[in-house]
Write an enzyme that holds these catalytic residues in place. Structure first.
Site, PDB file in Angstrom:
ATOM      1  N   ASP A 113       0.851  -1.193   0.000  1.00  0.00           N
ATOM      2  CA  ASP A 113       0.000   0.000   0.000  1.00  0.00           C
ATOM      3  C   ASP A 113       0.885   1.240   0.000  1.00  0.00           C
ATOM      4  O   ASP A 113       2.002   1.216   0.532  1.00  0.00           O
ATOM      5  CB  ASP A 113      -0.882   0.024   1.253  1.00  0.00           C
ATOM      6  CG  ASP A 113      -2.026  -0.986   1.195  1.00  0.00           C
ATOM      7  OD1 ASP A 113      -2.135  -1.705   0.183  1.00  0.00           O
ATOM      8  OD2 ASP A 113      -2.805  -1.039   2.162  1.00  0.00           O
ATOM      9  N   GLN A 143      -0.056   6.679  -6.539  1.00  0.00           N
ATOM     10  CA  GLN A 143      -1.161   7.615  -6.339  1.00  0.00           C
ATOM     11  C   GLN A 143      -1.220   8.677  -7.430  1.00  0.00           C
ATOM     12  O   GLN A 143      -0.294   9.481  -7.571  1.00  0.00           O
ATOM     13  CB  GLN A 143      -1.008   8.291  -4.966  1.00  0.00           C
ATOM     14  CG  GLN A 143      -1.098   7.319  -3.805  1.00  0.00           C
ATOM     15  CD  GLN A 143      -0.488   7.861  -2.527  1.00  0.00           C
ATOM     16  OE1 GLN A 143       0.472   8.640  -2.567  1.00  0.00           O
ATOM     17  NE2 GLN A 143      -1.007   7.437  -1.395  1.00  0.00           N
ATOM     18  N   ARG A 164      -0.588  -1.025  -8.810  1.00  0.00           N
ATOM     19  CA  ARG A 164      -2.005  -0.767  -8.481  1.00  0.00           C
ATOM     20  C   ARG A 164      -2.185   0.757  -8.529  1.00  0.00           C
ATOM     21  O   ARG A 164      -1.583   1.487  -7.738  1.00  0.00           O
ATOM     22  CB  ARG A 164      -2.330  -1.266  -7.080  1.00  0.00           C
ATOM     23  CG  ARG A 164      -3.764  -0.948  -6.647  1.00  0.00           C
ATOM     24  CD  ARG A 164      -3.918  -0.812  -5.131  1.00  0.00           C
ATOM     25  NE  ARG A 164      -3.455  -1.977  -4.420  1.00  0.00           N
ATOM     26  CZ  ARG A 164      -3.119  -1.944  -3.116  1.00  0.00           C
ATOM     27  NH1 ARG A 164      -3.196  -0.842  -2.409  1.00  0.00           N
ATOM     28  NH2 ARG A 164      -2.671  -3.022  -2.524  1.00  0.00           N
ATOM     29  N   LYS A 167      -6.270   6.818  -6.767  1.00  0.00           N
ATOM     30  CA  LYS A 167      -6.250   8.288  -6.745  1.00  0.00           C
ATOM     31  C   LYS A 167      -5.339   8.788  -5.622  1.00  0.00           C
ATOM     32  O   LYS A 167      -4.631   9.763  -5.776  1.00  0.00           O
ATOM     33  CB  LYS A 167      -7.668   8.826  -6.516  1.00  0.00           C
ATOM     34  CG  LYS A 167      -8.539   8.838  -7.753  1.00  0.00           C
ATOM     35  CD  LYS A 167      -9.893   9.473  -7.421  1.00  0.00           C
ATOM     36  CE  LYS A 167     -10.797   9.434  -8.641  1.00  0.00           C
ATOM     37  NZ  LYS A 167     -12.200   9.726  -8.262  1.00  0.00           N
ATOM     38  N   GLY A 168      -5.377   8.124  -4.473  1.00  0.00           N
ATOM     39  CA  GLY A 168      -4.614   8.574  -3.305  1.00  0.00           C
ATOM     40  C   GLY A 168      -5.579   9.017  -2.219  1.00  0.00           C
ATOM     41  O   GLY A 168      -6.403   9.900  -2.452  1.00  0.00           O
ATOM     42  N   ALA A 169      -5.449   8.415  -1.052  1.00  0.00           N
ATOM     43  CA  ALA A 169      -6.422   8.634   0.014  1.00  0.00           C
ATOM     44  C   ALA A 169      -5.968   9.682   1.029  1.00  0.00           C
ATOM     45  O   ALA A 169      -6.694   9.972   1.973  1.00  0.00           O
ATOM     46  CB  ALA A 169      -6.686   7.311   0.737  1.00  0.00           C
ATOM     47  N   THR A 206     -10.293   1.798  -8.379  1.00  0.00           N
ATOM     48  CA  THR A 206     -11.158   2.971  -8.231  1.00  0.00           C
ATOM     49  C   THR A 206     -12.609   2.536  -8.285  1.00  0.00           C
ATOM     50  O   THR A 206     -12.920   1.471  -8.822  1.00  0.00           O
ATOM     51  CB  THR A 206     -10.878   3.996  -9.350  1.00  0.00           C
ATOM     52  OG1 THR A 206     -11.733   5.129  -9.184  1.00  0.00           O
ATOM     53  CG2 THR A 206     -11.124   3.423 -10.742  1.00  0.00           C
ATOM     54  N   ARG A 269     -12.256   6.749   4.744  1.00  0.00           N
ATOM     55  CA  ARG A 269     -13.475   6.543   3.933  1.00  0.00           C
ATOM     56  C   ARG A 269     -14.485   7.668   4.221  1.00  0.00           C
ATOM     57  O   ARG A 269     -15.154   8.147   3.327  1.00  0.00           O
ATOM     58  CB  ARG A 269     -14.111   5.182   4.225  1.00  0.00           C
ATOM     59  CG  ARG A 269     -13.198   3.979   4.030  1.00  0.00           C
ATOM     60  CD  ARG A 269     -12.893   3.668   2.581  1.00  0.00           C
ATOM     61  NE  ARG A 269     -11.938   4.500   1.899  1.00  0.00           N
ATOM     62  CZ  ARG A 269     -10.608   4.381   1.963  1.00  0.00           C
ATOM     63  NH1 ARG A 269     -10.056   3.469   2.708  1.00  0.00           N
ATOM     64  NH2 ARG A 269      -9.825   5.181   1.282  1.00  0.00           N
TER      65      ARG A 269
HETATM   66  C1  LIG Z   1      -8.315  -1.735  -4.001  1.00  0.00           C
HETATM   67  C2  LIG Z   1      -7.930  -0.369  -3.536  1.00  0.00           C
HETATM   68  C3  LIG Z   1      -6.706  -0.171  -2.932  1.00  0.00           C
HETATM   69  C4  LIG Z   1      -6.327   1.107  -2.518  1.00  0.00           C
HETATM   70  N1  LIG Z   1      -5.066   1.302  -2.020  1.00  0.00           N
HETATM   71  C5  LIG Z   1      -4.674   2.561  -1.735  1.00  0.00           C
HETATM   72  C6  LIG Z   1      -3.342   2.833  -1.340  1.00  0.00           C
HETATM   73  O1  LIG Z   1      -2.490   1.944  -1.239  1.00  0.00           O
HETATM   74  N2  LIG Z   1      -3.008   4.123  -1.052  1.00  0.00           N
HETATM   75  C7  LIG Z   1      -3.912   5.158  -1.165  1.00  0.00           C
HETATM   76  O2  LIG Z   1      -3.555   6.315  -0.919  1.00  0.00           O
HETATM   77  N3  LIG Z   1      -5.186   4.916  -1.521  1.00  0.00           N
HETATM   78  C8  LIG Z   1      -5.591   3.661  -1.801  1.00  0.00           C
HETATM   79  N4  LIG Z   1      -6.887   3.439  -2.188  1.00  0.00           N
HETATM   80  C9  LIG Z   1      -7.901   4.507  -2.009  1.00  0.00           C
HETATM   81  C10 LIG Z   1      -7.957   5.438  -3.192  1.00  0.00           C
HETATM   82  O3  LIG Z   1      -6.787   6.203  -3.267  1.00  0.00           O
HETATM   83  C11 LIG Z   1      -9.164   6.390  -3.042  1.00  0.00           C
HETATM   84  O4  LIG Z   1      -9.004   7.126  -1.884  1.00  0.00           O
HETATM   85  C12 LIG Z   1     -10.500   5.652  -3.008  1.00  0.00           C
HETATM   86  O5  LIG Z   1     -10.519   4.588  -3.905  1.00  0.00           O
HETATM   87  C13 LIG Z   1     -11.645   6.615  -3.395  1.00  0.00           C
HETATM   88  O6  LIG Z   1     -11.416   7.128  -4.665  1.00  0.00           O
HETATM   89  P1  LIG Z   1     -12.183   6.619  -5.980  1.00  0.00           P
HETATM   90  O7  LIG Z   1     -11.148   6.440  -7.020  1.00  0.00           O
HETATM   91  O8  LIG Z   1     -13.001   5.461  -5.707  1.00  0.00           O
HETATM   92  O9  LIG Z   1     -13.036   7.883  -6.450  1.00  0.00           O
HETATM   93  P2  LIG Z   1     -14.069   8.779  -5.678  1.00  0.00           P
HETATM   94  O10 LIG Z   1     -14.297   9.950  -6.565  1.00  0.00           O
HETATM   95  O11 LIG Z   1     -13.664   9.046  -4.266  1.00  0.00           O
HETATM   96  O12 LIG Z   1     -15.343   7.880  -5.652  1.00  0.00           O
HETATM   97  C14 LIG Z   1     -16.031   7.467  -6.816  1.00  0.00           C
HETATM   98  C15 LIG Z   1     -17.359   6.872  -6.422  1.00  0.00           C
HETATM   99  O13 LIG Z   1     -17.132   5.736  -5.590  1.00  0.00           O
HETATM  100  C16 LIG Z   1     -18.026   5.736  -4.505  1.00  0.00           C
HETATM  101  N5  LIG Z   1     -17.257   5.921  -3.276  1.00  0.00           N
HETATM  102  C17 LIG Z   1     -15.973   6.309  -3.149  1.00  0.00           C
HETATM  103  N6  LIG Z   1     -15.598   6.336  -1.866  1.00  0.00           N
HETATM  104  C18 LIG Z   1     -16.673   5.969  -1.189  1.00  0.00           C
HETATM  105  C19 LIG Z   1     -16.931   5.795   0.191  1.00  0.00           C
HETATM  106  N7  LIG Z   1     -16.019   6.025   1.124  1.00  0.00           N
HETATM  107  N8  LIG Z   1     -18.178   5.382   0.539  1.00  0.00           N
HETATM  108  C20 LIG Z   1     -19.130   5.149  -0.390  1.00  0.00           C
HETATM  109  N9  LIG Z   1     -18.937   5.311  -1.695  1.00  0.00           N
HETATM  110  C21 LIG Z   1     -17.743   5.713  -2.077  1.00  0.00           C
HETATM  111  C22 LIG Z   1     -19.005   6.845  -4.759  1.00  0.00           C
HETATM  112  O14 LIG Z   1     -20.065   6.334  -5.497  1.00  0.00           O
HETATM  113  C23 LIG Z   1     -18.209   7.803  -5.577  1.00  0.00           C
HETATM  114  O15 LIG Z   1     -18.998   8.631  -6.386  1.00  0.00           O
HETATM  115  C24 LIG Z   1      -7.252   2.189  -2.659  1.00  0.00           C
HETATM  116  C25 LIG Z   1      -8.469   1.994  -3.281  1.00  0.00           C
HETATM  117  C26 LIG Z   1      -8.818   0.750  -3.738  1.00  0.00           C
HETATM  118  C27 LIG Z   1     -10.111   0.591  -4.449  1.00  0.00           C
END
Ligand SMILES: Cc1cc2nc3c(=O)[nH]c(=O)nc-3n(C[C@H](O)[C@H](O)[C@H](O)COP(=O)(O)OP(=O)(O)OC[C@H]3O[C@@H](n4cnc5c(N)ncnc54)[C@H](O)[C@@H]3O)c2cc1C
Length: 299
Positions: A113, A143, A164, A167-169, A206, A269
């Site tokens: 991660d 990210q 992988r 977007k970046g959390a 995503t 989240r």
């Molecule tokens: C398998 C996986 C591994 C990941 N690993 C990392 C990592 O190692 N490091 C890191 O920084 N980030 C990681 N992330 C998190 C990622 O960076 C985002 O923060 C997260 O995926 C939300 O962005 P999104 O691309 O889904 O788009 P967003 O624009 O946030 O969401 C798109 C749509 O998804 C749904 N959604 C998104 N989040 C939520 C939520 N919390 N509750 C309900 N619905 C939601 C909604 O319908 C939203 O409109 C990971 C994500 C995934 C899926």
């Protein structure tokens, strides 16, 4: 239990499989029966005591045994700060190598991660060491939010990395990160296109319907071999999209977090969807029985 934990406790069950390995395995088995692969994350981060990092490493080793015995298409997800990065890079690398070696011997791949930007260099360095030692068995998260990722990807592509894309959390300053969704999406797709053109093993992680549509278009247009591309999503988020991708014939891997340290993960989240706080408040006012077995964080 702190006020914050109490507030978010009912919400966490949506995102977390439960407290124990058994809970995580049960979630993985259910998902596998429906056709999904999985990646299991034993929750924890920023450990400050050697013993805690070693305990986490041992827990991962035990998890790997169970996954191998079950014959599931599963990976494990490791966070460098969970395995002691803040106690020193060499110490953390030692534990990462031990756990990865254990997993690879049993046919389980490992995902590293990516945490906040203060750890990016160390995570990439650790990944390089692991990828050199266990080629083809380790994947690194990259990210799209970070401006540096385009340059980092050049190195990773040259080394034949498996990536992988996320977007970046983590909230990052505008000096080093894109802050507008339009820019983050554009960078995501630019990075994805480079990975696909170079034929690298790629996970599109995503739930963003726009990105998913564009990603599928690129997979088709660039004729990416199916075994090189998979979609990854988080447990409990957009199951409708998870099932749709599966029905369309893509490999879909669900990220399954479990363990007592659920608060930081749940907070990330919630930060992405602040209206959850209202849902959480409402569920305290109108409680209903919990479906999953989550207890309060250990600390
Ligand atoms: C398998 C996986 C591994 C990941 N690993 C990392 C990592 O190692 N490091 C890191 O920084 N980030 C990681 N992330 C998190 C990622 O960076 C985002 O923060 C997260 O995926 C939300 O962005 P999104 O691309 O889904 O788009 P967003 O624009 O946030 O969401 C798109 C749509 O998804 C749904 N959604 C998104 N989040 C939520 C939520 N919390 N509750 C309900 N619905 C939601 C909604 O319908 C939203 O409109 C990971 C994500 C995934 C899926």
């Amino acid at each position: 239990m702190s006020v914050l934990s109490r507030l978010l406790f009912p919400l966490a069950r949506r995102f977390i499989a439960g407290n124990t390995v058994e809970d995580a395995l049960a979630a993985a088995r259910t998902l596998h029966a429906r056709g999904f692969a999985s990646i299991l994350d034993f929750l924890g981060e920023h450990v400050r005591r050697e013993e805690d990092a070693k305990t986490a490493a041992r827990a991962y080793e035990a998890l790997v045994e169970r996954l191998a015995a079950d014959g599931l298409d599963a990976m494990i997800a490791l966070k460098p700060t969970h395995l002691g990065l803040e106690l020193g890079e060499a110490f953390c690398l030692g534990l990462l190598e031990t756990v990865t070696g254990h997993a690879v011997l049993r046919g389980i791949r490992v995902g590293i991660d990516m945490e906040d930007s203060s750890t990016t260099d160390a995570a990439l360095a650790a990944y390089r060491r692991l990828n050199g030692k266990f080629p083809g068995s380790v994947q690194i998260a990259l990210q799209a939010r970070l401006k540096r990722s385009a340059a980092d990807l050049s190195g990773l592509i040259a080394e034949g990395a498996s990536v992988r894309l996320v977007k970046g959390a983590y909230k990052e300053p505008a000096t080093i990160a894109y802050t507008r969704m339009r820019e983050i999406r554009k960078n995501f797709l630019d990075l994805l296109e480079r990975l696909l053109r170079e034929g690298r093993d790629t996970a599109v992680a995503t739930h963003d319907a726009v990105l998913l549509r564009e990603a599928k278009e690129r997979v088709r247009r660039l004729n990416a071999p199916p075994e090189k591309v998979e979609f990854q999503m988080l447990l409990g988020i957009r199951p409708d999209l998870q099932h749709r991708l599966l029905a369309e014939g893509y490999r879909v891997r669900i990220y399954i977090p479990f363990g007592a340290e659920w608060l930081p993960y749940t907070l990330r989240r919630v930060r992405e969807r602040p209206w959850y706080l209202w849902l959480a408040l409402r569920s305290i006012l109108h409680p209903h029985p919990y479906r999953r077995t989550i207890s309060s964080p250990a600390r």
